[in-house]
Design a protein around this motif. Structure first.
Motif, PDB file in Angstrom:
ATOM      1  N   LEU A 213       0.828  -1.214   0.000  1.00 27.31           N
ATOM      2  CA  LEU A 213       0.000   0.000   0.000  1.00 27.31           C
ATOM      3  C   LEU A 213       0.860   1.261   0.000  1.00 27.31           C
ATOM      4  O   LEU A 213       0.477   2.295  -0.546  1.00 27.31           O
ATOM      5  N   THR A 214       2.058   1.180   0.586  1.00 27.61           N
ATOM      6  CA  THR A 214       2.947   2.354   0.631  1.00 27.61           C
ATOM      7  C   THR A 214       3.388   2.786  -0.762  1.00 27.61           C
ATOM      8  O   THR A 214       3.874   3.904  -0.933  1.00 27.61           O
ATOM      9  N   THR A 215       3.242   1.919  -1.760  1.00 23.41           N
ATOM     10  CA  THR A 215       3.714   2.240  -3.115  1.00 23.41           C
ATOM     11  C   THR A 215       2.593   2.712  -4.022  1.00 23.41           C
ATOM     12  O   THR A 215       2.828   2.956  -5.204  1.00 23.41           O
ATOM     13  N   THR A 216       1.376   2.820  -3.508  1.00 21.06           N
ATOM     14  CA  THR A 216       0.226   3.101  -4.367  1.00 21.06           C
ATOM     15  C   THR A 216      -0.382   4.468  -4.083  1.00 21.06           C
ATOM     16  O   THR A 216      -0.186   5.045  -3.012  1.00 21.06           O
ATOM     17  N   ASP A 217      -1.134   4.940  -5.054  1.00 20.89           N
ATOM     18  CA  ASP A 217      -2.016   6.076  -4.825  1.00 20.89           C
ATOM     19  C   ASP A 217      -3.363   5.468  -4.467  1.00 20.89           C
ATOM     20  O   ASP A 217      -4.233   5.275  -5.308  1.00 20.89           O
ATOM     21  N   GLY A 218      -3.504   5.111  -3.200  1.00 20.71           N
ATOM     22  CA  GLY A 218      -4.618   4.290  -2.756  1.00 20.71           C
ATOM     23  C   GLY A 218      -5.994   4.832  -3.051  1.00 20.71           C
ATOM     24  O   GLY A 218      -6.947   4.072  -3.220  1.00 20.71           O
TER      25      GLY A 218
END
Length: 446
Positions: A213-218
């Protein structure tokens, strides 16, 4: 006679000292030469052992393959194996995938960890993308089969690492996160077998999911899916297992860090009836605010828990500290700041995203973490870490020809991929800093 003899002895002693110094210097030089020679001989021996271990992955006897994987993992933990990976990349990947498809639970766990180390060694680029593309289906199939927790944990960690490094396409990351979610929160009809996960699997799955999730534009994801995840994590805060509560709390902190929760209330309907849309929006907004108030109360309670839940007082201080930090963030917007010393230099984290990344990689690498942090350019880029250069006989350590081609060439695939990787990290960090979930504004509604 006695005096003359004494003088003679003094002269002899002087000569002896001089000769000893000379001999000592020569001896030291020879010792240094022997040490250098020994280091190179030892390295050649290690390379030979690695090559043999790679060949042993073809053996029919499972115990032989397992021993080979242990040797390879130990070698990756003690040194960055760029030359070995360049030479044996295809062999290592495909034999590890064969182990995941046909091996025992122990062999699958070892092979999964090896693939994760392989991805961290190659860094972002075509090879990392190949690892993800080739590995996803075998990992998914292995997750479907009933087995012990050790295998499932290793598969989840491997999927997280190879997606983190090789998942340039947001769809790849979302697909991996959905797989993890189905393991943690199984439903009938899902792609992963719906079996009740153990507490260890739930904890590991949440950590892996949060790591990606830290790598996404959630906030580009489905609002209903976000509401489901927040509600589920809230229920986990009431579970008996303390590690589950901590993992769920950190996941919620990360979600809150990623943006304004009001965005989850924007109903997407095909109706042109604005009044109906407004009613749906108001209902969803009320639900989100109520959910936030519930989570705030849970976090506040867990931050001061006196005991009685989980395994007695084991991990109680860790839980209190974690939820104290979460509460401080929810109420005041202050993220926990951490400082870790590695080789005389500091690794700092100032956001939940960075802290989750650091903790996940530290857990995955275990005994090899410090060595990887000192020497692995990929980790340097992720955390903005600049270790001191190591000296070898008074000179800076030189890169091998392979390492120069991989890291120094501005036109290398790895360099270009790393640039894209860094740009993505910076943009996500900027978005999160600007998109704090408006604690002050929503606090008035609680």
């Amino acid at each position: 006679m006695g005096k003359r003899s004494l003088q003679h002895k003094n002269v002899a002693a002087t000569l002896d000292i001089s000769d000893t110094d000379s001999l000592s210097s020569t001896s030291t030089l020879r010792s240094d030469q022997m040490l250098v020679s020994g280091v190179f001989d030892l390295q050649l021996e290690k390379d030979s052992v690695l090559d043999q271990a790679s060949d042993d992955l073809y053996e029919k006897r499972a115990s032989t393959r397992e021993k080979a994987l242990v040797l390879i993992i130990d070698a990756f933990n003690s040194k960055l194996q760029h030359e070995f990976v360049e030479k044996k990349f295809a062999t290592l990947l495909h034999q590890c995938l064969n182990s995941i498809k046909k091996g025992s639970a122990k062999e699958i766990a070892l092979a999964s960890h090896t693939i994760g180390l392989l991805a961290l060694t190659t860094g972002p680029g075509e090879k990392a993308q190949e690892i993800l593309e080739e590995s996803f289906s075998p990992i998914l199939e292995a997750l479907k089969s009933k087995s012990d927790s050790t295998k499932i944990l290793a598969l989840l960690e491997c999927l997280a690492i190879i997606t983190f490094i090789g998942g340039d396409d947001p769809e790849d990351t979302e697909k991996s996160m959905q797989t993890m979610w189905q393991v943690v929160h199984p439903k009938l009809g899902s792609n992963v077998v719906a079996i009740k996960p153990s507490p260890a699997v739930i904890t590991s799955g949440i950590s892996a999911w949060s790591f990606l999730l830290t790598t996404t534009d959630g906030w580009t994801l489905n609002p209903k899916a976000w509401q489901e995840s927040i509600s589920y994590f809230s229920t986990l805060l009431d579970k008996d297992d303390r590690l589950i509560r901590i993992a769920a709390g950190e996941a919620l902190a990360l979600i809150f860090e990623m943006g304004n929760l009001e965005k989850l209330s924007v109903a997407t309907t095909g109706s042109s009836d604005s009044s109906n849309h407004n009613r749906i929006y108001a209902r969803e907004l009320t639900h989100i605010q109520g959910l936030r108030a519930r989570i705030l109360n849970q976090v506040r309670s867990l931050s001061v828990e006196a005991g009685g839940k989980g395994s007695a007082k084991k991990g109680l201080n860790s839980q209190r500290n974690t939820f104290h930090n979460i509460l401080e963030y929810l109420e005041n917007g202050n993220s926990p700041e951490t400082l870790m010393k590695i080789g005389g230099e500091s690794v700092n984290t100032t956001t939940w995203s960075q802290l989750i990344q650091l903790n996940f990689l530290k857990h995955f690498l275990a005994g090899g973490f410090v060595k990887q942090m000192q020497d692995n350019e990929v980790l340097h880029d992720i955390f903005g870490f600049s270790p001191k250069r190591k000296l070898f006989y008074g000179t800076e350590k030189r890169l091998s020809g392979t390492e120069k081609r991989m890291y120094m060439s501005p036109n290398s695939v790895l360099n270009k991929s790393r640039t894209r990787f860094l740009n993505k990290q910076r943009m996500l960090s900027q978005d999160r800093n600007a998109g704090h979930f408006a604690a002050a504004g929503m606090a008035d509604d609680v």
